[in-house]
Write an enzyme that holds these catalytic residues in place. Structure first.
Site, PDB file in Angstrom:
ATOM      1  N   LYS B  81      58.758  21.740 -63.948  1.00 18.39           N
ATOM      2  CA  LYS B  81      57.988  20.417 -64.403  1.00 18.39           C
ATOM      3  C   LYS B  81      57.280  19.858 -63.384  1.00 18.39           C
ATOM      4  O   LYS B  81      57.532  20.005 -61.952  1.00 18.39           O
ATOM      5  CB  LYS B  81      59.007  19.448 -64.828  1.00 18.39           C
ATOM      6  CG  LYS B  81      58.497  18.166 -65.326  1.00 18.39           C
ATOM      7  CD  LYS B  81      59.576  17.119 -65.866  1.00 18.39           C
ATOM      8  CE  LYS B  81      59.118  16.017 -66.563  1.00 18.39           C
ATOM      9  NZ  LYS B  81      60.158  15.034 -66.966  1.00 18.39           N
ATOM     10  N   SER B 156      59.875  13.355 -71.728  1.00 23.00           N
ATOM     11  CA  SER B 156      58.490  13.635 -71.044  1.00 23.00           C
ATOM     12  C   SER B 156      58.549  15.170 -70.578  1.00 23.00           C
ATOM     13  O   SER B 156      57.396  15.698 -70.125  1.00 23.00           O
ATOM     14  CB  SER B 156      58.618  12.590 -69.738  1.00 23.00           C
ATOM     15  OG  SER B 156      59.579  13.016 -68.895  1.00 23.00           O
ATOM     16  N   SER B 180      64.482  12.904 -71.500  1.00 28.24           N
ATOM     17  CA  SER B 180      63.106  13.372 -71.235  1.00 28.24           C
ATOM     18  C   SER B 180      63.597  14.916 -71.253  1.00 28.24           C
ATOM     19  O   SER B 180      62.597  15.724 -71.178  1.00 28.24           O
ATOM     20  CB  SER B 180      62.472  13.045 -69.989  1.00 28.24           C
ATOM     21  OG  SER B 180      61.830  11.697 -70.143  1.00 28.24           O
TER      22      SER B 180
END
Ligand code: ZN
Lengths: 482, 488
Positions: B81, B156, B180
């Site tokens: 990420k 997210s 997330s």
């Protein structure tokens, strides 16, 4: 002095701690490195980095707390103080807020013979910020983050001081303690011991506090006293002229000897304090506190009393000798080497401290390399005490002993400096001088005692300074009265 | 015919690399080729590290040839990420303000992945600074759902989930602050776990909300996910909030089965508003777990209705402070010639941050302001304690709680963009868990009528990720779901 008004003064001191590394990272905390060389992602506040508390900083803070009679909180915690400024790498400063490590306590000071206890509100830990450098570069300002993350103690007093002299005495006592603890070098010029003063005045007898003004930018003890003095007078004058004071921060301008307004309370920051989420609450257990307490050195008040009681020193001498731990240690080393206490005190206060000041050694936290070892100065004192040399000869020898390991007794023997106490030899010199100065002899006999000093001086001169002045005096008096 | 290399799972691939049967170079090339093929539709990656990955793979192959064991993730390509710092590779937090930022250091989790033999194949997309539930708040591009590119991947960590679902990488790292990891895992039909707070180091992870953020893995199946968590977990001296507790063998837990486990069904998580397909699939899965030997009981989390408000106050307050460092002074975007220092700060932050980030900074700044602190942040902390106690009470009588991950399956791109509150409610079943610091996992449990994956949530006791993996392993073993990629 303040014309029916009373001063109310509280001080906030920021003391940079002498840990090897910074408070939340492993960077060196040393002063004076080239800009931005003692930095890492953590103290630069790069994205993703986290603080890790330096255990030694906590130990130093506990030391300071115990030495000033504070209660050490078992549970304390860091908070974030949020504001934007270029020298603040993260956009917040990690400090303590609602739950400080040390609370309460106080310091005893003596001002003009009156003993007073100044209370402490709290002592807490925080990180220092970086330093903006303006005008060094045409394109704009620069920031040096070497100081960012250096550990600080913030020491907040109660508003217990009533005069600039008390404020000065409090600061000196506080610096002395921090130096004893060897946790801060106390150098105001370099900013490692910084002070802000909160001042207000009120009519004598009033219980409520007047409007408080904060003064910043004072970089010496003398400036603190001058700034507070100026500010108190300014406030009294304003009140007498019917003006309202408002809460504000003022800067001390040492060149113009005045304070001037920096910002008003209305535009003051909202720091949006909240508990620092990247650090766990700090737990200091009793065992840790006990271990730190056991390692505390004897502190100035206790040592002063012991010097008076055990060595028979005057309160004044004891005070001068104990203000710095290294000086007090030196005194004890001289006494241990056989010097008389009063003699040792005299040598230190008149000769040694003058040399220390001249050589600017007193800038150091602790003097470890003395210009003359205590055993050598004790040996010199013993030579005077035992009558081998007189005090003037000893003083004259002192510069030749600095920075060497020469034994004073050996030097005296090698150069034949031992004083002449032999009565026959001295008697000849005395008669010779009297014969050459009939005028002064006449003056003495007509009651002018002061002339004796001149005659002693003449005898000393003819003996090359080696005569024992006590013996010379005796012989002179005897000869003059015969 | 041999299966294509990009469909190999992490364990299978690493075992073959360690035995010298498969080169890390081939594995990496396959991942890069697959990424090139799927990226135009999916947009999971912000940066593909082709050169760095090939160099790392060559090093792994050299070590294997020399008789070394490069570790349990030998040669496995991993997507990271883009809020997790990688030395020498730009890390943007999907924000304009860090669009060209290149960290000088690896996050601890990345360092540990590399030490386990993994290869960082690329940096994957996310909502800007991990704020969002759809991956549409990325300033650098939208990630689409591999099951239906007209739908969101979830947020997210949408890029992390989509990269696994599209078989670009077998495993990825995400971060979970309010759901997330779990929400995009559910929307994309992959497994994802948010570990106990303190289990995984946050060092090098750009902070959103420090007391909630936690890094976790996403994988195609439960055992791969367990393997990666084992590699990144454990105490880190650079993170004062990381725990010194020992890390158990999570992979072993996957096979243990659920016989004898007591599972709690939080009444409030099965309330009205669940999409009927979602509720049916979750209840079917619970019955399958009962059939495998678990017992089921109803429990209550009475303060659930306050969780959304509490979460947004706490996370926004912390975010407003954590994001203050992006000020244009030292790195990242700077708007020059704004006219003075204050104006430079304002212009830089205005140009650098997207609307959602600004919204939360303002909310958080307000909640911490003098005079409002007690009413908002202080109160939220008190409610947080009540929510934590709810979970403690519920988990005192059960080994784990089970529920849906989200009230619905993946929604359409743009559908909730103009309605922040509807967007926030996507996380309603996940965001209480981080407030309590507990571990929770999402495992796929079927498809809805539109053919979109449904996520099954398992919430464990603190430090008991192992039980989460036991339950998830049993879900997988029950046959309600077969790990697969929707793309050909
Ligand atoms: Zn540093």
């Amino acid at each position: 002095m303040l014309d029916g008004y009373e001063a109310v003064i509280g001080l906030e001191v920021h003391a940079e701690l002498l840990t090897a590394s910074k408070i939340f990272c492993g960077c060196s905390a040393r002063f004076g490195a080239p800009p931005n060389t003692n930095v890492c992602p953590v103290c630069l506040g790069m994205p993703g980095v986290l603080p890790v508390l330096n255990r030694r900083v906590v130990e130093f803070a506990i030391r300071a707390g115990l030495a000033t009679g504070c209660t050490i909180a078992e549970h304390s915690r860091f908070a974030r103080k949020n504001y934007f400024y270029p020298d603040l790498s993260k956009g917040y400063q990690i400090s303590m807020y609602e739950q400080p490590l040390c609370v309460g306590g106080g310091l005893d000071v003596v001002v003009e013979g009156v003993a007073r206890r100044i209370g402490l509100t709290r002592i807490h830990m925080e990180e220092d910020t970086g330093k903006n450098i303006h005008d060094a570069h045409a394109a704009g300002s620069l920031v040096d983050f070497n100081r960012g993350g250096v550990p600080l103690l913030e020491i907040v007093s109660e508003p217990d001081m009533r005069s600039p002299a008390e404020a000065g005495a409090y600061l000196r006592a506080l610096r002395s303690i921090l130096q004893y603890l060897e946790i801060c070098d106390g150098n105001m010029e370099e900013g490692s011991f910084r002070c802000d003063a909160n001042c207000s005045v009120r009519r004598i007898g009033d219980r409520t506090l007047g409007t408080k003004v904060e003064i910043k930018n004072m970089n010496s003890f003398r400036n603190v006293e001058r700034a507070v003095d100026f500010e108190l007078a300014r406030q009294v004058q304003a009140l007498q002229q019917g003006e309202a004071l408002h809460q504000e921060t003022r800067l001390w301008d040492p060149d113009r000897s005045e304070t001037r307004s920096m910002r008003s309370k209305e535009s003051a920051h909202d720091y949006r304090y909240f508990p620092e989420p990247d650090l766990r609450p700090l737990v200091v257990d009793a065992a840790w506190v006990d271990a730190v307490r056991a390692a505390l050195p004897e502190l100035p008040p206790a040592r002063r009393q012991r010097f008076e009681a055990a060595h028979g020193l005057s309160a004044y001498d004891a005070d001068v000798l104990t203000q710095r731990k290294d000086v007090a240690d030196y005194f004890e080393a001289m006494v241990a080497a056989g010097a008389g206490a009063k003699d040792a005190a005299n040598w230190i206060t008149t000769e040694l401290l003058r040399i220390v000041r001249e050589q600017k050694l007193d800038d150091a936290l602790v003097i470890r390399e003395w210009p003359i070892a205590p055993t050598r100065l004790a040996a010199l004192a013993r030579l005077v005490e035992g009558g081998t040399i007189n005090r003037n000869t000893a003083k004259g020898l002192l510069p030749r002993l600095l920075g060497t390991d020469v034994d004073p007794a050996a030097l005296v023997a090698a150069e034949g400096l031992a004083q002449v106490s032999d009565r026959d030899a001295l008697d000849r010199a005395v008669r010779d001088v009297l014969a050459r100065h009939p005028e002064q002899v006449e003056q003495f006999r007509s009651g002018k005692e002061k002339v004796l000093g001149f005659l002693v001086g003449q005898v000393m001169k003819t003996t090359g300074g080696k005569a024992n002045p006590q013996v010379v005096q005796q012989l002179l008096r005897a000869a003059l009265s015969s | 015919m041999a299966e294509p290399l990009h469909t190999l799972g992490a364990r299978a691939a690493a075992e073959r690399v360690r035995r010298g049967e498969l080169s890390a170079a081939a594995l990496t090339d396959a991942a890069l080729a697959r990424t090139a093929a799927t990226e135009p539709t999916i947009g999971a990656f912000l940066t593909v590290c082709a050169d760095e990955a090939r160099a790392a793979a060559a090093e792994i192959d050299r070590r294997v040839a020399a008789g070394d064991d490069p570790g349990p993730l030998a040669g496995v390509p991993v997507g990271v990420k883009d809020i997790i710092c990688t030395a020498g590779v730009r890390t943007t937090a999907a924000s304009r303000i860090l669009e060209h930022f290149v960290p000088a250091y690896d996050a601890t989790v990345v360092e540990r992945l590399r030490r386990a033999g993994a290869i960082v194949a690329g940096k994957v997309n996310c909502d800007e600074f991990a704020m969002g539930s759809s991956c549409e708040n990325s300033a650098l591009g939208t990630t689409r759902n591999p099951w239906d590119p007209a739908r969101v991947a979830g947020g997210s960590s949408g890029g992390s989930a989509a990269a696994v679902a599209s078989a670009a990488c077998p495993v990825t790292l995400g971060t979970d602050t309010g759901g997330s990891i779990r929400l995009p895992a559910a929307f994309c039909g992959v497994v994802g776990i948010k570990p106990t707070y303190g289990r995984v180091s946050r060092y090098g992870v750009m902070a959103f909300a420090s007391t909630l953020d936690q890094v976790g893995p996403l994988g195609r199946d439960v055992a791969d996910t367990a393997l990666v968590l084992g590699a990144i977990a454990g105490h880190d001296p650079r993170d004062a909030t990381s725990s010194p507790r020992a890390v158990p063998n999570f992979v072993a837990a996957v096979e243990e089965g659920v016989r004898g486990l007591r599972l709690g069904l939080p009444r409030e998580y099965f309330a009205a508003g669940l999409q009927p397909d979602v509720e049916r699939a979750v209840r079917d899965t619970i019955r399958a777990l009962e059939a495998a030997g678990a017992s089921v009981t109803d429990v209550s989390l009475p303060h659930t209705e306050y969780a959304v408000a509490t979460y947004y106050l706490v996370s926004s307050a912390e975010a407003s402070s954590n994001l203050a460092r992006y000020d244009g002074v030292r790195y990242g975007l700077r708007v020059e010639d704004a006219g003075g220092l204050g104006a430079m700060y304002a212009a830089t932050r205005d140009a650098g941050f997207g609307a959602e980030v600004k919204r939360r900074i303002m909310l958080g700044t307000y909640a911490l302001s003098a005079g409002y602190y007690d009413a908002f942040y202080g109160k939220a902390q008190q409610v947080r304690t009540l929510i934590r106690r709810d979970f403690e009470a519920a988990l005192a009588g059960c080994d784990a709680l089970v529920s849906p991950v989200a009230p619905s399956t993946a929604f359409r791109l743009g559908e909730r963009l103009d309605d922040p509150l509807a967007m926030y409610l996507s996380d309603v079943l996940t965001l209480a868990v981080p407030l309590a610091g507990l571990p929770a996992l999402s495992v796929p449990c079927g498809l809805d009528a539109a053919g979109l994956p449904i996520g099954f949530q398992v919430i464990g006791r603190a430090w008991d990720e192992a039980t989460c993996f036991r339950v998830a392993g049993a879900v997988e073993a029950s046959g309600v779901w077969t790990p697969r990629s929707p793309l050909p």
